[in-house]
Design a protein around this motif. Structure first.
Motif, PDB file in Angstrom:
ATOM      1  N   THR A   1      24.557  42.067 127.079  1.00  0.00           N
ATOM      2  CA  THR A   1      25.697  42.624 127.810  1.00  0.00           C
ATOM      3  C   THR A   1      26.043  44.012 127.293  1.00  0.00           C
ATOM      4  N   GLY A   2      26.067  44.153 125.966  1.00  0.00           N
ATOM      5  CA  GLY A   2      26.341  45.463 125.390  1.00  0.00           C
ATOM      6  C   GLY A   2      25.282  46.483 125.743  1.00  0.00           C
ATOM      7  N   MET A   3      24.023  46.063 125.776  1.00  0.00           N
ATOM      8  CA  MET A   3      22.938  46.968 126.128  1.00  0.00           C
ATOM      9  C   MET A   3      23.072  47.449 127.572  1.00  0.00           C
ATOM     10  N   VAL A   4      23.427  46.523 128.463  1.00  0.00           N
ATOM     11  CA  VAL A   4      23.602  46.882 129.869  1.00  0.00           C
ATOM     12  C   VAL A   4      24.798  47.822 130.035  1.00  0.00           C
ATOM     13  N   ALA A   5      25.894  47.547 129.295  1.00  0.00           N
ATOM     14  CA  ALA A   5      27.073  48.407 129.375  1.00  0.00           C
ATOM     15  C   ALA A   5      26.730  49.833 128.951  1.00  0.00           C
ATOM     16  N   ARG A   6      26.009  49.971 127.865  1.00  0.00           N
ATOM     17  CA  ARG A   6      25.641  51.310 127.394  1.00  0.00           C
ATOM     18  C   ARG A   6      24.707  52.000 128.381  1.00  0.00           C
ATOM     19  N   ALA A   7      23.795  51.245 128.979  1.00  0.00           N
ATOM     20  CA  ALA A   7      22.896  51.828 129.986  1.00  0.00           C
ATOM     21  C   ALA A   7      23.677  52.290 131.216  1.00  0.00           C
ATOM     22  N   ALA A   8      24.781  51.605 131.506  1.00  0.00           N
ATOM     23  CA  ALA A   8      25.605  51.959 132.667  1.00  0.00           C
ATOM     24  C   ALA A   8      26.666  52.997 132.315  1.00  0.00           C
ATOM     25  N   GLY A   9      26.753  53.396 131.043  1.00  0.00           N
ATOM     26  CA  GLY A   9      27.758  54.366 130.624  1.00  0.00           C
ATOM     27  C   GLY A   9      29.168  53.802 130.667  1.00  0.00           C
ATOM     28  N   MET A  10      29.308  52.510 130.335  1.00  0.00           N
ATOM     29  CA  MET A  10      30.614  51.860 130.414  1.00  0.00           C
ATOM     30  C   MET A  10      30.976  51.242 129.061  1.00  0.00           C
ATOM     31  N   ALA A  11      32.285  51.134 128.820  1.00  0.00           N
ATOM     32  CA  ALA A  11      32.804  50.557 127.585  1.00  0.00           C
ATOM     33  C   ALA A  11      33.530  49.259 127.894  1.00  0.00           C
ATOM     34  N   ILE A  12      33.470  48.305 126.961  1.00  0.00           N
ATOM     35  CA  ILE A  12      34.054  46.970 127.133  1.00  0.00           C
ATOM     36  C   ILE A  12      35.181  46.787 126.134  1.00  0.00           C
ATOM     37  N   ALA A  13      36.289  46.184 126.591  1.00  0.00           N
ATOM     38  CA  ALA A  13      37.413  45.870 125.706  1.00  0.00           C
ATOM     39  C   ALA A  13      37.864  44.441 125.976  1.00  0.00           C
ATOM     40  N   LEU A  14      38.131  43.687 124.906  1.00  0.00           N
ATOM     41  CA  LEU A  14      38.608  42.314 125.021  1.00  0.00           C
ATOM     42  C   LEU A  14      39.972  42.192 124.360  1.00  0.00           C
ATOM     43  N   SER A  15      40.858  41.379 124.947  1.00  0.00           N
ATOM     44  CA  SER A  15      42.172  41.126 124.369  1.00  0.00           C
ATOM     45  C   SER A  15      42.595  39.714 124.738  1.00  0.00           C
ATOM     46  N   ILE A  16      43.589  39.194 124.016  1.00  0.00           N
ATOM     47  CA  ILE A  16      44.091  37.852 124.288  1.00  0.00           C
ATOM     48  C   ILE A  16      45.606  37.847 124.194  1.00  0.00           C
ATOM     49  N   GLU A  17      46.229  37.131 125.100  1.00  0.00           N
ATOM     50  CA  GLU A  17      47.670  36.932 125.092  1.00  0.00           C
ATOM     51  C   GLU A  17      47.949  35.508 125.561  1.00  0.00           C
ATOM     52  N   GLY A  18      48.507  34.701 124.668  1.00  0.00           N
ATOM     53  CA  GLY A  18      48.745  33.304 125.007  1.00  0.00           C
ATOM     54  C   GLY A  18      47.439  32.596 125.289  1.00  0.00           C
ATOM     55  N   GLU A  19      47.336  32.003 126.473  1.00  0.00           N
ATOM     56  CA  GLU A  19      46.132  31.269 126.845  1.00  0.00           C
ATOM     57  C   GLU A  19      45.294  32.037 127.868  1.00  0.00           C
ATOM     58  N   THR A  20      45.396  33.363 127.818  1.00  0.00           N
ATOM     59  CA  THR A  20      44.613  34.212 128.725  1.00  0.00           C
ATOM     60  C   THR A  20      43.847  35.275 127.948  1.00  0.00           C
ATOM     61  N   VAL A  21      42.535  35.281 128.137  1.00  0.00           N
ATOM     62  CA  VAL A  21      41.675  36.322 127.572  1.00  0.00           C
ATOM     63  C   VAL A  21      41.357  37.311 128.683  1.00  0.00           C
ATOM     64  N   THR A  22      41.500  38.600 128.379  1.00  0.00           N
ATOM     65  CA  THR A  22      41.212  39.649 129.356  1.00  0.00           C
ATOM     66  C   THR A  22      40.031  40.478 128.877  1.00  0.00           C
ATOM     67  N   ILE A  23      39.087  40.693 129.775  1.00  0.00           N
ATOM     68  CA  ILE A  23      37.916  41.518 129.495  1.00  0.00           C
ATOM     69  C   ILE A  23      37.901  42.663 130.494  1.00  0.00           C
ATOM     70  N   LYS A  24      37.857  43.887 129.974  1.00  0.00           N
ATOM     71  CA  LYS A  24      37.846  45.062 130.843  1.00  0.00           C
ATOM     72  C   LYS A  24      36.597  45.893 130.581  1.00  0.00           C
ATOM     73  N   ALA A  25      36.100  46.506 131.631  1.00  0.00           N
ATOM     74  CA  ALA A  25      34.953  47.416 131.505  1.00  0.00           C
ATOM     75  C   ALA A  25      35.196  48.606 132.416  1.00  0.00           C
ATOM     76  N   ALA A  26      35.060  49.797 131.855  1.00  0.00           N
ATOM     77  CA  ALA A  26      35.281  51.023 132.624  1.00  0.00           C
ATOM     78  C   ALA A  26      34.352  52.095 132.085  1.00  0.00           C
ATOM     79  N   ARG A  27      34.286  53.218 132.804  1.00  0.00           N
ATOM     80  CA  ARG A  27      33.437  54.317 132.373  1.00  0.00           C
ATOM     81  C   ARG A  27      33.803  54.723 130.940  1.00  0.00           C
ATOM     82  N   ALA A  28      32.799  54.871 130.105  1.00  0.00           N
ATOM     83  CA  ALA A  28      33.030  55.233 128.716  1.00  0.00           C
ATOM     84  C   ALA A  28      33.607  56.645 128.631  1.00  0.00           C
TER      85      ALA A  28
END
Length: 213
Positions: free
Chosen positions: A185-212
């Motif tokens: 996943t990280g390799m594909v993100a870098r090939a696509a020029g995108m960055a990934i961020a993960l966070s958690i609040e309560g019982e919800t995990v959020t994953i975001k990906a946008a242009r690096a």
């Protein structure tokens, strides 16, 4: 943590192991059901046929998902329809434990961006090991997408070591077939020029990906 050193042949072998692991369970169930049919027990025939149908659908959905998430998906520079990706994701992820809400426009995006989105969905499933609800949102500007996935469920957590693996790091710099998917996943993100961020609040995990940046 040490930077992961992965030979291309090892990467291919680990990905193949991952796909086989995902498909072997429904295929094994089909084999078992066929053995039941061979016993010619009328009381078990309906059960066996239903198991074959269910397992065949499951295996097909898993293979279709793997083809887009891990496969070549066309030639270099190919574009993939987000609508087609949504159909594949829904077929694979909606089951007794998980529900998926796919919120994305019907748009074409470069294949690595779509592959990234599908792989992020796999990570999201690991964030809710007891099942729950996934919501996948995508926004598109021209040929650039940005993604936000939420995973909500009991005992939600950011999967262990996943952020390091996405960044291409591990203890000792090696991985096994269980860890290859977030590394990929990280390799594909870098090939696509995108960055990934993960966070958690309560019982919800959020994953975001946008242009690096």
């Amino acid at each position: 943590m040490t930077a992961i050193s992965l030979d291309p042949l090892d990467l291919a072998a680990l990905l193949c192991s991952r796909v086989c692991h995902d498909v072997i369970s429904p295929v094994g169930a089909i084999v078992n059901a066929l053995e039941v049919l061979e016993e010619d027990d009328p009381s078990m025939r309906e059960f066996a046929l239903e198991l074959i149908k269910k397992s065949a659908r499951n295996a097909s959905a898993r293979l279709q998902f793997a083809r887009l998430a891990f496969g070549a998906a066309g030639s270099a520079g190919a574009m993939i329809d987000l609508g087609d990706a949504g159909n594949v994701a829904n077929g694979f992820l909606n089951d007794e434990k998980l529900s998926l809400d796919w919120e994305a426009p019907r748009a074409l995006l470069p294949k690595n961006q779509v592959k990234l989105l599908l792989n992020l969905l796999l990570i999201a499933t690991q964030a809710v090991p007891r099942g729950g609800r996934l919501v996948s949102r995508a926004t598109v500007e021209g040929e650039q997408g940005s993604f936000e996935i939420t995973a909500t469920g009991s005992h939600a957590r950011i999967p262990a070591h996943v952020e390091d693996l996405i960044a291409g790091r591990s203890e000792g710099g090696t991985i096994d077939a269980h860890a290859v998917q977030p590394v990929y996943t990280g390799m594909v993100a870098r090939a696509a020029g995108m960055a990934i961020a993960l966070s958690i609040e309560g019982e919800t995990v959020t994953i975001k990906a946008a242009r690096a940046a």
